[in-house]
Design a protein around this motif. Structure first.
Motif, PDB file in Angstrom:
ATOM      1  N   SER A 188       0.833  -1.305  -0.055  1.00 56.77           N
ATOM      2  CA  SER A 188       0.143  -0.194  -0.198  1.00 56.77           C
ATOM      3  C   SER A 188       0.706   1.243   0.058  1.00 56.77           C
ATOM      4  CB  SER A 188      -0.771  -0.029   1.230  1.00 56.77           C
ATOM      5  OG  SER A 188      -0.194   0.071   2.501  1.00 56.77           O
ATOM      6  N   ASP A 189       2.020   1.247   0.982  1.00 60.25           N
ATOM      7  CA  ASP A 189       2.897   2.494   0.657  1.00 60.25           C
ATOM      8  C   ASP A 189       3.326   2.949  -0.600  1.00 60.25           C
ATOM      9  OD1 ASP A 189       2.861   2.830   3.632  1.00 60.25           O
ATOM     10  OD2 ASP A 189       4.304   1.122   3.822  1.00 60.25           O
ATOM     11  N   GLU A 229       1.823   1.694  -3.823  1.00 57.56           N
ATOM     12  CA  GLU A 229       0.897   2.244  -4.600  1.00 57.56           C
ATOM     13  C   GLU A 229       0.065   3.303  -4.191  1.00 57.56           C
ATOM     14  OE1 GLU A 229       0.786   0.542  -7.223  1.00 57.56           O
ATOM     15  OE2 GLU A 229       2.295  -0.759  -6.539  1.00 57.56           O
ATOM     16  N   ARG A 230       0.269   3.831  -2.987  1.00 57.12           N
ATOM     17  CA  ARG A 230      -0.501   4.976  -2.684  1.00 57.12           C
ATOM     18  C   ARG A 230       0.502   6.213  -3.294  1.00 57.12           C
ATOM     19  NH1 ARG A 230       0.425   4.415   2.157  1.00 57.12           N
ATOM     20  NH2 ARG A 230      -1.830   3.843   2.974  1.00 57.12           N
ATOM     21  N   LYS A 231       1.776   6.172  -3.120  1.00 57.57           N
ATOM     22  CA  LYS A 231       2.496   7.200  -3.755  1.00 57.57           C
ATOM     23  C   LYS A 231       2.430   7.147  -5.216  1.00 57.57           C
ATOM     24  CE  LYS A 231       5.958   7.529  -0.252  1.00 57.57           C
ATOM     25  NZ  LYS A 231       7.614   7.438   0.107  1.00 57.57           N
ATOM     26  N   THR A 254       6.225  12.370   0.445  1.00 58.57           N
ATOM     27  CA  THR A 254       4.933  13.204  -0.254  1.00 58.57           C
ATOM     28  C   THR A 254       4.860  14.502   0.562  1.00 58.57           C
ATOM     29  OG1 THR A 254       3.950  11.994   1.858  1.00 58.57           O
ATOM     30  CG2 THR A 254       3.874  11.074  -0.352  1.00 58.57           C
ATOM     31  N   ALA A 294      -0.837  11.976   2.065  1.00 62.00           N
ATOM     32  CA  ALA A 294      -1.057  10.661   1.514  1.00 62.00           C
ATOM     33  C   ALA A 294      -1.806   9.733   2.349  1.00 62.00           C
ATOM     34  CB  ALA A 294       0.290   9.965   1.311  1.00 62.00           C
ATOM     35  N   TYR A 295      -2.366  10.619   3.344  1.00 63.31           N
ATOM     36  CA  TYR A 295      -3.117   9.645   4.619  1.00 63.31           C
ATOM     37  C   TYR A 295      -4.480  10.393   4.861  1.00 63.31           C
ATOM     38  CZ  TYR A 295       1.252   7.244   5.359  1.00 63.31           C
ATOM     39  OH  TYR A 295       2.472   6.599   5.256  1.00 63.31           O
ATOM     40  N   MET A 347      -7.536   9.111  -0.132  1.00 61.65           N
ATOM     41  CA  MET A 347      -6.285   8.555  -0.524  1.00 61.65           C
ATOM     42  C   MET A 347      -6.515   6.911   0.130  1.00 61.65           C
ATOM     43  SD  MET A 347      -4.403   9.801  -2.574  1.00 61.65           S
ATOM     44  CE  MET A 347      -3.419   8.274  -2.519  1.00 61.65           C
ATOM     45  N   HIS A 348      -6.917   6.899   1.205  1.00 60.19           N
ATOM     46  CA  HIS A 348      -6.834   5.527   1.703  1.00 60.19           C
ATOM     47  C   HIS A 348      -7.952   4.401   0.784  1.00 60.19           C
ATOM     48  CE1 HIS A 348      -4.558   5.947   5.144  1.00 60.19           C
ATOM     49  NE2 HIS A 348      -5.540   6.706   5.952  1.00 60.19           N
ATOM     50  N   THR A 392      -6.291   4.160  -2.611  1.00 58.59           N
ATOM     51  CA  THR A 392      -5.221   2.891  -2.570  1.00 58.59           C
ATOM     52  C   THR A 392      -5.994   1.433  -2.528  1.00 58.59           C
ATOM     53  OG1 THR A 392      -3.970   4.750  -1.421  1.00 58.59           O
ATOM     54  CG2 THR A 392      -3.097   2.301  -1.005  1.00 58.59           C
ATOM     55  N   TYR A 393      -6.699   1.237  -1.815  1.00 64.69           N
ATOM     56  CA  TYR A 393      -7.547  -0.008  -1.451  1.00 64.69           C
ATOM     57  C   TYR A 393      -7.935  -0.602  -2.708  1.00 64.69           C
ATOM     58  CZ  TYR A 393      -6.312  -0.647   3.263  1.00 64.69           C
ATOM     59  OH  TYR A 393      -5.522  -0.759   4.524  1.00 64.69           O
TER      60      TYR A 393
END
Length: 539
Positions: free
Chosen positions: A378-379, A381-383, A394, A401-402, A406-407, A410-411
């Motif tokens: 996840s770290d 793919e989030r970026k 970020t 990013a949090y 964004m969560h 990302t999922y």
């Protein structure tokens, strides 16, 4: 007996064993031989001389062609390793007393390289002293980055097209059979299996070709063309320069060569680790349906090379070389048969679960090796969704990013990637916190829909340990995760406990205690839990 051009070159190479033939100090000259070249090791220098052969897939039969190939090799290899490759030099003088350089009539050309210890090539090191895992991780990531930056095939070209891939794969069988007709039944069975695989993969090959994955690759990426000298990273050398059609290929076909060779040397663990790290760096998860056919193709390429070496050894009545070539041929044929076998393992979906600092990423990477899985982080793919590289900060980029949005994004991305990998037949480890039920549920439903086993690894550690790990990670600055103590505190407040249905799928792990990863992998590998999963839609 009439001498051949190869005999003439062999005699020239023997004459070049004289240290006086070199413009630099060389107290002793060693000679290595492959099916297409001689390599002379003289002092701190190496010289590659091509054999005057026409093998169909390459033609070095004239001096002009050998010079052209040396010049191409210099240009192309500098993309991968500018340190090793120096210049193209003429060999002048007389056949009995040749010398490197000079202005007289040219007898031959050689590619001048920086010498390295042949014992440092990874085909020699892999069994007695393989590079440590961090070196493999670094190489896999660099290879993914290199592939992403390589020039794409020219527009409207046929490089990497389905019909060209088919031709290259099928040509290998004819090349082996023409030299070893006694293998007709076995080669025929391999060819039929390959044709069936190509027919089934036609659309996937077309998507790769049209999707920009055909690049100016290395083309000969096996362990003998990798080295690690003391104090240096793993390095590439000796790319395939003599054929654009064999070099401008699918990037996944390029890396498949290395993966096949790791399997050949009994290092399936490194195969899986390198593959997962490479896919993450290259952002290339959607071609996995083609990996096994590409690995079979690469095994047949090496079987063809072994058949050529066997033929050359017989011509020289070299019994030991003939034995080694026959052994290599058999080993590669067995691998090709293995890759083309339709029976594959049932994919597994594995969800990591726990707050930041609980040890998810480290355990996930260990399980990649043990399960033959692909890890999704996840770290990372989030970026990626923010248009950033894994190592980018970020905060310096002015991005948050949090956020809840964004969560969710990302999922969603992790779910889409997991589906593609599972559909290709590979186990998937999703390395994310999965703190909320709304994030876990779509993955559990995906496994139910596909009829695949799914497990949750619930990782825990005391709060003091978690805080210390987060601080150390931030201090090291080498991890894509940017979750600090503030994020940890928020996660510990926001975490939603597993439901009863989820607890039936969970394995609890205290990451402060020793863990037998192999035993855990065996338990997961034997899991066929989809039949026993309660309705995960119920709380």
């Amino acid at each position: 007996m009439t001498s051949t051009p190869l005999d003439t070159t062999r005699a020239l190479v023997e004459a070049l064993r004289d240290p006086d033939a070199y413009p630099h100090e060389a107290t002793q000259v060693e000679v290595l031989e492959t099916h297409i070249s001689f390599i002379l090791l003289a002092g701190h220098h190496a010289y590659k001389i091509l054999k005057p052969v026409d093998l169909g897939f390459l033609d070095f039969s004239t001096l002009a062609r050998r010079r052209e190939d040396c010049e191409r090799a210099l240009l192309l290899n500098r993309r991968f390793n500018p340190r090793l490759y120096r210049e193209v030099v003429p060999i002048t003088g007389t056949p009995d007393h040749p010398r490197i350089g000079g202005r007289e009539a040219v007898l031959e050309y050689a590619l001048h390289m920086e010498r390295f210890d042949p014992a440092c090539t990874l085909d020699r090191r892999i069994e007695r002293q393989p590079p440590p895992r961090p070196a493999w991780d670094d190489f896999a990531r660099r290879l993914g980055e290199i592939h992403a930056e390589l020039p794409r095939a020219p527009e409207c070209s046929r490089f990497g097209s389905p019909e060209l891939v088919r031709r290259h794969m099928l040509d290998n069988f004819e090349a082996v059979l023409s030299r070893l007709p006694a293998l007709e039944d076995r080669i025929g069975a391999l060819e039929r299996a390959t044709r069936e695989c190509l027919d089934a993969s036609e659309n996937d090959l077309d998507l790769r070709w049209r999707g920009g994955w055909i690049r100016e690759c290395h083309g000969d990426l096996h362990l003998a063309n990798l080295l690690q000298e003391p104090g240096r990273p793993i390095e590439l050398f000796d790319c395939l320069e003599f054929s654009d059609t064999l070099r401008i290929i699918d990037t996944l076909s390029d890396v498949a060569f290395l993966l096949m060779d790791l399997d050949l040397h009994g290092r399936g663990d490194l195969h899986h680790r390198v593959l997962s790290q490479y896919l993450e760096a290259a952002n290339d998860y959607m071609g996995l349906t083609l990996l096994r056919p590409y690995q079979a193709y690469r095994a047949m390429v090496r079987a063809k090379v072994a058949a050529i070496e066997l033929e050359q050894a017989r011509a020289r009545d070299a019994a030991e070389e003939e034995r080694r070539a026959r052994q290599a041929l058999e080993s590669h044929l067995l691998l090709a048969e293995h890759y083309l076998d339709e029976r594959t393992q049932t994919p597994l979906l594995l969800l990591m679960h726990g707050v930041t600092g609980s040890g998810k990423s480290r355990l996930a990477l260990d399980l990649v090796e043990a399960l033959g899985a692909v890890r999704l982080r996840s770290d990372v793919e989030r970026k990626r969704l923010l248009g950033l590289a894994p190592e980018d900060d970020t905060r310096q980029a002015g991005r948050n990013a949090y956020t809840p949005a964004m969560h969710r994004a990302t999922y969603r991305r992790l779910l889409a990637l997991a589906f593609g990998i599972l559909d290709a037949g590979y186990p998937v480890i999703v390395d994310a916190t999965f703190l909320r039920r709304e994030y876990r549920l779509p993955f559990l439903q995906l496994a139910q829909r596909l009829g695949l086993p799914v497990r949750i690894l619930h990782l825990t550690a005391p709060e003091a340990v978690l805080r210390e790990r987060v601080v150390q990670r931030a201090r090291a600055g080498s991890d894509p995760s940017e979750a600090g103590l503030e994020v940890l505190a928020h996660q510990m407040e926001a975490i939603e406990p597993l439901t009863e249905a989820e607890r039936a799928l969970a394995i609890g792990i205290d990451t402060t205690r020793p863990l037998d990863v192999e035993a855990l992998a065996q338990e997961l590998d034997a899991a066929h839990v989809t039949q026993r999963i309660p309705d995960v839609s119920q709380k």
